[in-house]
Design a protein around this motif. Structure first.
Motif, mmCIF file in Angstrom:
data_model
loop_
_atom_site.group_PDB
_atom_site.id
_atom_site.type_symbol
_atom_site.label_atom_id
_atom_site.label_comp_id
_atom_site.label_asym_id
_atom_site.label_seq_id
_atom_site.Cartn_x
_atom_site.Cartn_y
_atom_site.Cartn_z
ATOM 1 N N MET A 1 68.301 -50.105 -114.428
ATOM 2 C CA MET A 1 68.973 -50.726 -113.277
ATOM 3 C C MET A 1 70.061 -49.805 -112.741
ATOM 4 N N ILE A 2 70.097 -49.641 -111.409
ATOM 5 C CA ILE A 2 71.131 -48.855 -110.749
ATOM 6 C C ILE A 2 71.921 -49.792 -109.845
ATOM 7 N N ALA A 3 73.204 -49.901 -110.111
ATOM 8 C CA ALA A 3 74.090 -50.761 -109.324
ATOM 9 C C ALA A 3 74.994 -49.868 -108.486
ATOM 10 N N GLN A 4 74.610 -49.684 -107.214
ATOM 11 C CA GLN A 4 75.379 -48.822 -106.312
ATOM 12 C C GLN A 4 76.580 -49.582 -105.786
ATOM 13 N N ARG A 5 77.758 -48.959 -105.881
ATOM 14 C CA ARG A 5 78.994 -49.587 -105.434
ATOM 15 C C ARG A 5 79.312 -49.185 -103.990
ATOM 16 N N SER A 6 78.389 -49.463 -103.094
ATOM 17 C CA SER A 6 78.610 -49.157 -101.684
ATOM 18 C C SER A 6 77.585 -49.913 -100.857
ATOM 19 N N THR A 7 77.846 -49.963 -99.560
ATOM 20 C CA THR A 7 76.880 -50.553 -98.637
ATOM 21 C C THR A 7 75.769 -49.557 -98.316
ATOM 22 N N GLY A 8 76.156 -48.297 -98.082
ATOM 23 C CA GLY A 8 75.175 -47.263 -97.779
ATOM 24 C C GLY A 8 74.327 -46.921 -98.988
ATOM 25 N N PHE A 9 73.091 -46.544 -98.743
ATOM 26 C CA PHE A 9 72.194 -46.175 -99.847
ATOM 27 C C PHE A 9 71.265 -45.024 -99.458
ATOM 28 N N ASN A 10 71.662 -44.256 -98.443
ATOM 29 C CA ASN A 10 70.837 -43.128 -98.027
ATOM 30 C C ASN A 10 70.818 -42.003 -99.061
ATOM 31 N N ASN A 11 71.643 -42.134 -100.117
ATOM 32 C CA ASN A 11 71.659 -41.145 -101.192
ATOM 33 C C ASN A 11 70.652 -41.452 -102.295
ATOM 34 N N ILE A 12 69.892 -42.543 -102.141
ATOM 35 C CA ILE A 12 68.939 -42.973 -103.173
ATOM 36 C C ILE A 12 67.516 -42.839 -102.640
ATOM 37 N N ASP A 13 66.641 -42.202 -103.422
ATOM 38 C CA ASP A 13 65.218 -42.140 -103.077
ATOM 39 C C ASP A 13 64.580 -43.448 -103.525
ATOM 40 N N LEU A 14 64.570 -44.423 -102.629
ATOM 41 C CA LEU A 14 64.113 -45.763 -102.989
ATOM 42 C C LEU A 14 62.618 -45.791 -103.322
ATOM 43 N N GLU A 15 61.856 -44.921 -102.683
ATOM 44 C CA GLU A 15 60.414 -44.888 -102.964
ATOM 45 C C GLU A 15 60.152 -44.475 -104.409
ATOM 46 N N VAL A 16 60.819 -43.425 -104.853
ATOM 47 C CA VAL A 16 60.663 -42.975 -106.247
ATOM 48 C C VAL A 16 61.236 -44.014 -107.196
ATOM 49 N N ALA A 17 62.360 -44.621 -106.825
ATOM 50 C CA ALA A 17 62.955 -45.661 -107.674
ATOM 51 C C ALA A 17 61.972 -46.799 -107.903
ATOM 52 N N GLY A 18 61.272 -47.202 -106.843
ATOM 53 C CA GLY A 18 60.276 -48.262 -106.988
ATOM 54 C C GLY A 18 59.121 -47.834 -107.862
ATOM 55 N N GLN A 19 58.659 -46.602 -107.712
ATOM 56 C CA GLN A 19 57.556 -46.092 -108.516
ATOM 57 C C GLN A 19 57.916 -46.051 -110.004
ATOM 58 N N LEU A 20 59.183 -45.777 -110.290
ATOM 59 C CA LEU A 20 59.625 -45.674 -111.679
ATOM 60 C C LEU A 20 60.010 -47.020 -112.281
#
Length: 331
Positions: free
Chosen positions: A70-89
């Motif tokens: 689990m990754i809990a980002q402490r911000s509104t923006g999330f352009n620093n996260i590769d969401l596609e890879v996160a979902g695959q993993l």
């Protein structure tokens, strides 16, 4: 469970520890998550990150191999996260979809007033006991025009302050905000806003469609004595183009709390390092430009809301729940 939190400031640490107390232990690090620091997270099921973390595919694979789920980002923006890879993993990724909009809106106005009234230059002079007024002349804002790009919660808060100053209001967004219309805002096309506004403030998210929304053409369309403020995302402004316009003597003032190449620079002490970024080095030399280090959100009220939401996101993950903050759901 012990949670690992990257990029925690000294001010945030006691708030983080207090918020998680009774539920989980939290280990706070002042380093940011990156390819170099990702191995530290081995053995931690939950990792919390800041907006300047780098969660590219390689970092995410390192986290997954170490057991993070689990990754809990402490911000509104999330352009620093590769969401596609996160979902695959198979990661669960949460963010903070909302916190005090007044923190950012008020800071945007702080920058606007600082450059308009030459506060930084005046302060530096008086420290040297130079009390002359030459070069410190600003302008009344009452009766002038504020242009707001992005009229969501933060843009609306900015607009309310502009209304209090007695300014004319122009707005641009994909959808009109009725509250802004009620304040007298007129929605127009971007080009009209750029040409008419005396003060332009950016409050749109960074998307493919908004990347360099302030480019050479937009800058050239603005008044020579306009004030430009960006407290949203650095990538909204083509900084090289902005520097070119500043070198030509344009703009009354520019206030930037974000910078498109801020990763690896902002939030860090680089005072003893050689300056490698020529664009940033040039930008900060202009006397009518104020650059701050992505601190618009940084009030106690906003940070407490961010941390409270982060705690809730971790609880939701452990309970198998989704919320409006869930970017990638648990598989």
């Amino acid at each position: 469970m012990e949670i690992l939190a990257f990029g925690v400031t000294a001010d945030e640490r006691p708030l983080m520890e207090r918020a998680f107390a009774g539920d989980h232990e939290v280990r706070c690090l002042d380093v940011f998550l990156s390819e170099d620091t990702a191995p530290i997270a081995a053995g931690y099921e939950v990792v919390s990150t800041s907006v300047n973390a780098d969660l590219n595919g390689r970092v995410l694979r390192t986290l997954a191999a170490g057991g993070t789920r689990m990754i809990a980002q402490r911000s509104t923006g999330f352009n620093n996260i590769d969401l596609e890879v996160a979902g695959q993993l198979g990661f669960t990724v949460g963010r903070v979809s909302y916190y005090s909009p007044y923190a950012v809106a008020e800071f945007a106005w702080t920058l606007a007033m600082a450059v308009n009234r030459r506060i930084v230059r005046a302060s530096n002079r008086t420290r040297d006991f130079d009390f002359r007024l030459n070069g410190l002349m600003g302008r009344d804002l009452r009766g002038r025009t504020a242009g707001v790009l992005g009229t969501g919660k933060i843009g609306e808060a900015f607009t309310r302050i502009a209304h209090g100053f007695g300014m004319n209001l122009l707005g641009w967004d994909v959808a009109q905000n009725p509250a802004c219309v009620e304040l007298g805002m007129k929605y127009v096309e971007k080009d009209e806003l750029f040409a008419a506004a005396d003060l332009i403030s950016l409050h749109v998210p960074l998307l493919d469609s908004t990347h360099h929304i302030i480019d050479s053409a937009a800058l050239r369309a603005m008044k020579d004595d306009a004030i430009l403020v960006n407290t949203s995302r650095g990538g909204l402004v083509d900084t090289d183009a902005l520097v070119s316009e500043l070198r030509a003597g344009r703009f009354s003032g520019v206030g930037l709390d974000v910078y498109e190449a801020e990763a690896g620079v902002f939030f860090l002490d680089k005072s003893l390092d050689a300056v490698e970024d020529d664009t940033l080095a040039r930008l900060v030399t202009f006397p009518h430009v104020v650059v701050t280090s992505h601190q618009a959100y940084y009030t106690r009220d906003a940070v407490e809301q961010i941390i409270t939401t982060t705690v809730a996101n971790v609880r939701d993950y452990l309970a198998g729940r989704r919320s409006e903050n869930t970017l990638v759901p648990r598989l």
